[in-house]
Design a protein around this motif. Structure first.
Motif, mmCIF file in Angstrom:
data_model
loop_
_atom_site.group_PDB
_atom_site.id
_atom_site.type_symbol
_atom_site.label_atom_id
_atom_site.label_comp_id
_atom_site.label_asym_id
_atom_site.label_seq_id
_atom_site.Cartn_x
_atom_site.Cartn_y
_atom_site.Cartn_z
ATOM 1 N N TYR A 1 -9.889 -11.938 -9.103
ATOM 2 C CA TYR A 1 -8.761 -11.453 -7.601
ATOM 3 C C TYR A 1 -7.771 -11.810 -7.928
ATOM 4 O O TYR A 1 -6.487 -12.090 -7.382
ATOM 5 C CB TYR A 1 -9.990 -12.112 -6.541
ATOM 6 N N GLU A 2 -7.754 -13.545 -7.821
ATOM 7 C CA GLU A 2 -6.361 -14.551 -7.699
ATOM 8 C C GLU A 2 -5.216 -13.846 -9.109
ATOM 9 O O GLU A 2 -4.032 -13.496 -8.073
ATOM 10 C CB GLU A 2 -6.786 -15.718 -8.002
ATOM 11 N N ILE A 3 -5.413 -13.247 -10.301
ATOM 12 C CA ILE A 3 -4.857 -13.450 -11.216
ATOM 13 C C ILE A 3 -4.357 -11.641 -10.742
ATOM 14 O O ILE A 3 -2.993 -11.302 -11.497
ATOM 15 C CB ILE A 3 -5.103 -14.380 -12.673
ATOM 16 N N SER A 4 -4.684 -11.050 -10.018
ATOM 17 C CA SER A 4 -4.918 -9.475 -9.614
ATOM 18 C C SER A 4 -4.284 -9.624 -8.279
ATOM 19 O O SER A 4 -4.220 -7.991 -7.462
ATOM 20 C CB SER A 4 -5.676 -8.400 -9.963
ATOM 21 N N ALA B 1 -5.675 -0.097 -12.539
ATOM 22 C CA ALA B 1 -6.960 -0.723 -12.248
ATOM 23 C C ALA B 1 -6.798 -2.049 -12.361
ATOM 24 O O ALA B 1 -5.986 -2.673 -12.893
ATOM 25 C CB ALA B 1 -7.763 -0.028 -13.093
ATOM 26 N N GLY B 2 -7.205 -2.748 -11.096
ATOM 27 C CA GLY B 2 -6.625 -4.046 -11.037
ATOM 28 C C GLY B 2 -7.971 -5.129 -11.297
ATOM 29 O O GLY B 2 -8.951 -4.572 -11.631
ATOM 30 N N GLY B 3 -7.406 -6.277 -11.658
ATOM 31 C CA GLY B 3 -8.433 -7.484 -11.822
ATOM 32 C C GLY B 3 -9.582 -7.653 -10.773
ATOM 33 O O GLY B 3 -10.187 -8.463 -10.976
ATOM 34 N N ALA B 4 -8.749 -7.433 -9.218
ATOM 35 C CA ALA B 4 -10.172 -7.535 -8.507
ATOM 36 C C ALA B 4 -11.981 -6.218 -8.932
ATOM 37 O O ALA B 4 -12.822 -6.953 -8.574
ATOM 38 C CB ALA B 4 -9.835 -7.352 -7.272
ATOM 39 N N LEU B 5 -11.118 -5.623 -9.467
ATOM 40 C CA LEU B 5 -12.425 -4.703 -10.035
ATOM 41 C C LEU B 5 -13.806 -5.113 -10.827
ATOM 42 O O LEU B 5 -15.102 -5.808 -10.739
ATOM 43 C CB LEU B 5 -11.853 -3.298 -10.438
ATOM 44 N N PRO C 1 1.582 -9.086 -11.665
ATOM 45 C CA PRO C 1 -0.714 -9.413 -11.979
ATOM 46 C C PRO C 1 -1.666 -8.766 -12.580
ATOM 47 O O PRO C 1 -0.923 -7.173 -12.803
ATOM 48 C CB PRO C 1 -0.101 -9.487 -9.605
ATOM 49 N N PHE C 2 -2.494 -9.554 -13.501
ATOM 50 C CA PHE C 2 -3.207 -8.724 -14.201
ATOM 51 C C PHE C 2 -3.879 -7.506 -13.776
ATOM 52 O O PHE C 2 -4.152 -7.118 -12.704
ATOM 53 C CB PHE C 2 -4.155 -9.347 -13.932
#
Length: 157
Positions: free
Chosen positions: A136-139, A128-132, A105-106
């Motif tokens: 949301y979906e790819i993280s 640090a995740g893509g949700a930041l 996940p990204f």
């Protein structure tokens, strides 16, 4: 919505495998890495995770820089991969600082590779995740990941 999410996950998993597989054909600097950690998941709080990856470090004798690639199985994402570049702190002991991207996940990550022993080395990373950044979906809705792991050398020079 569930179909769209599942379809994107399947496409991303295939892309990760196709992207990283060719780099593992030569066994030099190959390792197996096992990790445990926690993720901060948006709306769920702290969630445990684990992974087992095959990785390869690329380095040149005249340079302090390295390229590190990994691919493997993970919980809860099923598959995962990492691609990073860094600099050796102590090249003889293979300690390094690495920065990179986890395409699935990204996440963007920074990692410390501690001094290498006879069999391998300990690592620690924060991500640090893509949700930041509203991805949301790819993280997998992850905000942050922290993990600790060990690398066992395979085919060491």
């Amino acid at each position: 919505m569930a179909y769209f999410y599942t379809n994107n996950v399947n496409v991303m998993n295939k892309l990760v495998l196709l992207f990283l597989f060719p780099f593992f054909l030569n066994a030099q600097n190959l390792y197996v890495e096992s990790n445990i950690g926690v993720a901060s998941i948006d709306g769920l709080g702290v969630f445990p995770g684990a992974s087992v990856l095959f990785g390869k470090r690329f380095e040149k004798s005249e340079s302090q820089f390295l390229l590190d690639m990994e691919i493997g199985l993970a919980f809860p994402s099923i598959v995962t991969a990492k691609l990073g570049g860094g600099i050796f702190i102590n090249k003889e002991k293979k300690s390094a600082v690495v920065f990179g991207v986890r395409p699935w996940p990204f996440h963007l990550y920074s990692q410390i590779n501690f001094n290498e022993g006879k069999r391998g080395q300990w690592i620690f990373s924060v991500e640090a995740g893509g949700a930041l950044v509203d991805m949301y979906e790819i993280s997998l809705e992850s905000l942050f990941i922290a993990n600790f792991g060990y690398r066992w050398n395979i085919g060491k020079k």
